[in-house]
Design a protein around this motif. Structure first.
Motif, PDB file in Angstrom:
ATOM      1  N   LEU A   1       0.819  -1.206   0.000  1.00 53.65           N
ATOM      2  CA  LEU A   1       0.000   0.000   0.000  1.00 53.65           C
ATOM      3  C   LEU A   1       0.856   1.260   0.000  1.00 53.65           C
ATOM      4  CD1 LEU A   1      -2.828  -1.065   2.459  1.00 53.65           C
ATOM      5  CD2 LEU A   1      -3.076  -0.559   0.028  1.00 53.65           C
ATOM      6  N   THR A   2       2.037   1.185   0.602  1.00 55.91           N
ATOM      7  CA  THR A   2       2.960   2.324   0.576  1.00 55.91           C
ATOM      8  C   THR A   2       3.417   2.611  -0.848  1.00 55.91           C
ATOM      9  OG1 THR A   2       3.712   1.802   2.799  1.00 55.91           O
ATOM     10  CG2 THR A   2       5.134   3.213   1.487  1.00 55.91           C
ATOM     11  N   VAL A   3       3.725   1.559  -1.610  1.00 54.84           N
ATOM     12  CA  VAL A   3       4.121   1.741  -3.010  1.00 54.84           C
ATOM     13  C   VAL A   3       2.997   2.398  -3.795  1.00 54.84           C
ATOM     14  CG1 VAL A   3       4.746   0.544  -5.141  1.00 54.84           C
ATOM     15  CG2 VAL A   3       5.724  -0.199  -2.990  1.00 54.84           C
ATOM     16  N   ALA A   4       1.774   1.931  -3.583  1.00 56.19           N
ATOM     17  CA  ALA A   4       0.635   2.510  -4.299  1.00 56.19           C
ATOM     18  C   ALA A   4       0.418   3.971  -3.920  1.00 56.19           C
ATOM     19  CB  ALA A   4      -0.622   1.695  -4.007  1.00 56.19           C
ATOM     20  N   CYS A   5       0.526   4.284  -2.634  1.00 54.42           N
ATOM     21  CA  CYS A   5       0.319   5.667  -2.183  1.00 54.42           C
ATOM     22  C   CYS A   5       1.377   6.605  -2.754  1.00 54.42           C
ATOM     23  CB  CYS A   5       0.337   5.737  -0.663  1.00 54.42           C
ATOM     24  SG  CYS A   5      -1.159   5.155   0.110  1.00 54.42           S
TER      25      CYS A   5
ATOM     26  N   SER B   1       9.344   1.159   0.465  1.00 52.16           N
ATOM     27  CA  SER B   1       8.543   0.085   1.061  1.00 52.16           C
ATOM     28  C   SER B   1       9.403  -0.898   1.848  1.00 52.16           C
ATOM     29  CB  SER B   1       7.759  -0.653  -0.023  1.00 52.16           C
ATOM     30  OG  SER B   1       8.608  -1.457  -0.821  1.00 52.16           O
ATOM     31  N   PHE B   2      10.642  -1.107   1.447  1.00 49.04           N
ATOM     32  CA  PHE B   2      11.523  -1.990   2.214  1.00 49.04           C
ATOM     33  C   PHE B   2      11.821  -1.400   3.592  1.00 49.04           C
ATOM     34  CE2 PHE B   2      12.624  -3.285  -2.164  1.00 49.04           C
ATOM     35  CZ  PHE B   2      12.252  -4.608  -2.065  1.00 49.04           C
ATOM     36  N   VAL B   3      12.007  -0.101   3.641  1.00 50.17           N
ATOM     37  CA  VAL B   3      12.238   0.575   4.922  1.00 50.17           C
ATOM     38  C   VAL B   3      10.976   0.512   5.785  1.00 50.17           C
ATOM     39  CG1 VAL B   3      12.807   2.798   5.977  1.00 50.17           C
ATOM     40  CG2 VAL B   3      13.976   2.080   3.895  1.00 50.17           C
ATOM     41  N   VAL B   4       9.825   0.705   5.164  1.00 54.24           N
ATOM     42  CA  VAL B   4       8.555   0.645   5.892  1.00 54.24           C
ATOM     43  C   VAL B   4       8.330  -0.757   6.449  1.00 54.24           C
ATOM     44  CG1 VAL B   4       6.042   0.761   5.605  1.00 54.24           C
ATOM     45  CG2 VAL B   4       7.489   2.543   4.639  1.00 54.24           C
ATOM     46  N   TRP B   5       8.591  -1.781   5.628  1.00 52.24           N
ATOM     47  CA  TRP B   5       8.390  -3.161   6.069  1.00 52.24           C
ATOM     48  C   TRP B   5       9.317  -3.505   7.229  1.00 52.24           C
ATOM     49  CZ3 TRP B   5       8.003  -7.760   2.105  1.00 52.24           C
ATOM     50  CH2 TRP B   5       7.410  -8.844   2.723  1.00 52.24           C
ATOM     51  N   LEU B   6      10.577  -3.103   7.115  1.00 52.21           N
ATOM     52  CA  LEU B   6      11.535  -3.365   8.190  1.00 52.21           C
ATOM     53  C   LEU B   6      11.139  -2.635   9.465  1.00 52.21           C
ATOM     54  CD1 LEU B   6      14.205  -4.610   9.147  1.00 52.21           C
ATOM     55  CD2 LEU B   6      15.326  -2.534   8.334  1.00 52.21           C
ATOM     56  N   SER B   7      10.720  -1.393   9.342  1.00 56.83           N
ATOM     57  CA  SER B   7      10.277  -0.638  10.516  1.00 56.83           C
ATOM     58  C   SER B   7       9.042  -1.271  11.146  1.00 56.83           C
ATOM     59  CB  SER B   7       9.956   0.806  10.135  1.00 56.83           C
ATOM     60  OG  SER B   7      11.082   1.425   9.581  1.00 56.83           O
ATOM     61  N   PHE B   8       8.152  -1.773  10.314  1.00 53.21           N
ATOM     62  CA  PHE B   8       6.953  -2.426  10.830  1.00 53.21           C
ATOM     63  C   PHE B   8       7.304  -3.712  11.581  1.00 53.21           C
ATOM     64  CE2 PHE B   8       3.425  -5.421  10.282  1.00 53.21           C
ATOM     65  CZ  PHE B   8       2.444  -4.721  10.942  1.00 53.21           C
ATOM     66  N   ILE B   9       8.213  -4.501  11.036  1.00 53.95           N
ATOM     67  CA  ILE B   9       8.630  -5.743  11.697  1.00 53.95           C
ATOM     68  C   ILE B   9       9.265  -5.430  13.051  1.00 53.95           C
ATOM     69  CG2 ILE B   9      10.255  -7.670  11.575  1.00 53.95           C
ATOM     70  CD1 ILE B   9       9.716  -7.730   8.553  1.00 53.95           C
ATOM     71  N   ILE B  10      10.127  -4.441  13.085  1.00 50.40           N
ATOM     72  CA  ILE B  10      10.753  -4.054  14.355  1.00 50.40           C
ATOM     73  C   ILE B  10       9.688  -3.562  15.334  1.00 50.40           C
ATOM     74  CG2 ILE B  10      12.296  -2.367  15.428  1.00 50.40           C
ATOM     75  CD1 ILE B  10      14.040  -2.603  12.881  1.00 50.40           C
ATOM     76  N   GLY B  11       8.731  -2.786  14.843  1.00 49.71           N
ATOM     77  CA  GLY B  11       7.665  -2.273  15.697  1.00 49.71           C
ATOM     78  C   GLY B  11       6.765  -3.369  16.246  1.00 49.71           C
ATOM     79  N   ILE B  12       6.472  -4.375  15.431  1.00 46.62           N
ATOM     80  CA  ILE B  12       5.612  -5.477  15.876  1.00 46.62           C
ATOM     81  C   ILE B  12       6.252  -6.234  17.031  1.00 46.62           C
ATOM     82  CG2 ILE B  12       4.781  -7.781  15.177  1.00 46.62           C
ATOM     83  CD1 ILE B  12       2.964  -5.506  14.365  1.00 46.62           C
ATOM     84  N   PHE B  13       7.550  -6.450  16.955  1.00 50.05           N
ATOM     85  CA  PHE B  13       8.215  -7.196  18.018  1.00 50.05           C
ATOM     86  C   PHE B  13       8.641  -6.304  19.185  1.00 50.05           C
ATOM     87  CE2 PHE B  13       8.552 -10.210  14.539  1.00 50.05           C
ATOM     88  CZ  PHE B  13       8.138 -11.355  15.176  1.00 50.05           C
ATOM     89  N   THR B  14       8.491  -4.999  19.049  1.00 51.84           N
ATOM     90  CA  THR B  14       8.799  -4.082  20.142  1.00 51.84           C
ATOM     91  C   THR B  14       7.587  -3.856  21.045  1.00 51.84           C
ATOM     92  OG1 THR B  14      10.402  -2.963  18.733  1.00 51.84           O
ATOM     93  CG2 THR B  14       9.670  -1.774  20.659  1.00 51.84           C
ATOM     94  N   VAL B  15       6.396  -3.897  20.464  1.00 49.45           N
ATOM     95  CA  VAL B  15       5.170  -3.661  21.220  1.00 49.45           C
ATOM     96  C   VAL B  15       5.015  -4.751  22.276  1.00 49.45           C
ATOM     97  CG1 VAL B  15       2.669  -3.548  21.022  1.00 49.45           C
ATOM     98  CG2 VAL B  15       4.077  -2.500  19.289  1.00 49.45           C
ATOM     99  N   LYS B  16       4.585  -4.353  23.470  1.00 50.99           N
ATOM    100  CA  LYS B  16       4.521  -5.281  24.587  1.00 50.99           C
ATOM    101  C   LYS B  16       3.371  -6.281  24.465  1.00 50.99           C
ATOM    102  CE  LYS B  16       4.949  -5.356  29.551  1.00 50.99           C
ATOM    103  NZ  LYS B  16       5.246  -4.593  30.731  1.00 50.99           N
ATOM    104  N   ARG B  17       2.209  -5.814  24.023  1.00 54.01           N
ATOM    105  CA  ARG B  17       1.044  -6.697  23.954  1.00 54.01           C
ATOM    106  C   ARG B  17       0.719  -7.052  22.510  1.00 54.01           C
ATOM    107  NH1 ARG B  17      -3.680  -5.103  27.814  1.00 54.01           N
ATOM    108  NH2 ARG B  17      -4.460  -6.728  26.469  1.00 54.01           N
ATOM    109  N   THR B  18       0.426  -8.317  22.271  1.00 54.05           N
ATOM    110  CA  THR B  18       0.133  -8.798  20.927  1.00 54.05           C
ATOM    111  C   THR B  18      -1.161  -8.206  20.391  1.00 54.05           C
ATOM    112  OG1 THR B  18       1.270 -10.858  21.452  1.00 54.05           O
ATOM    113  CG2 THR B  18      -0.120 -10.868  19.519  1.00 54.05           C
TER     114      THR B  18
END
Length: 103
Positions: free
Chosen positions: A35-39, A59-76
């Motif tokens: 969706l980032t590529v499309a936007c 989009s590669f930077v966005v995906w990497l940041s998202f992966i890091i953010g998902i595993f940084t958040v305390k609650r699933t």
């Protein structure tokens, strides 16, 4: 009647939460990156090829940041909610940019 097979031990629960985060990072991150590529591609209609290429690289930077953010958040559950919010916002933005570009 108690369903014993649905009861998870603490270790199994932890592993299940990690598995959910992995699946969320893979598929949710891919959707967000797409969706980032499309936007980005739709934001600059005059130079669509350059905008798409820039969006692809971003989009590669966005995906990497998202992966890091998902595993940084305390609650699933918060990670799942955050993913759906980001996907919804990017989908609405992409739809609006498509409608704006057609008129």
């Amino acid at each position: 009647m108690k369903l014993d097979f649905l009861t998870l031990s603490e270790l199994q629960h932890y592993r299940m939460m990690v598995l959910i985060r992995i699946i969320l990072a893979i598929f949710g991150g891919f959707l967000i990156a797409s969706l980032t590529v499309a936007c980005i591609g739709l934001m600059f209609p005059d130079q669509r090829a350059l905008a798409t290429y820039t969006g692809l690289l971003l989009s590669f930077v966005v995906w990497l940041s998202f992966i890091i953010g998902i595993f940084t958040v305390k609650r699933t559950i918060f990670a799942i909610q955050l993913t759906f919010i980001i996907i919804t916002v990017l989908s609405i933005l992409t739809w609006c940019l498509q409608k704006w570009g057609q008129s």
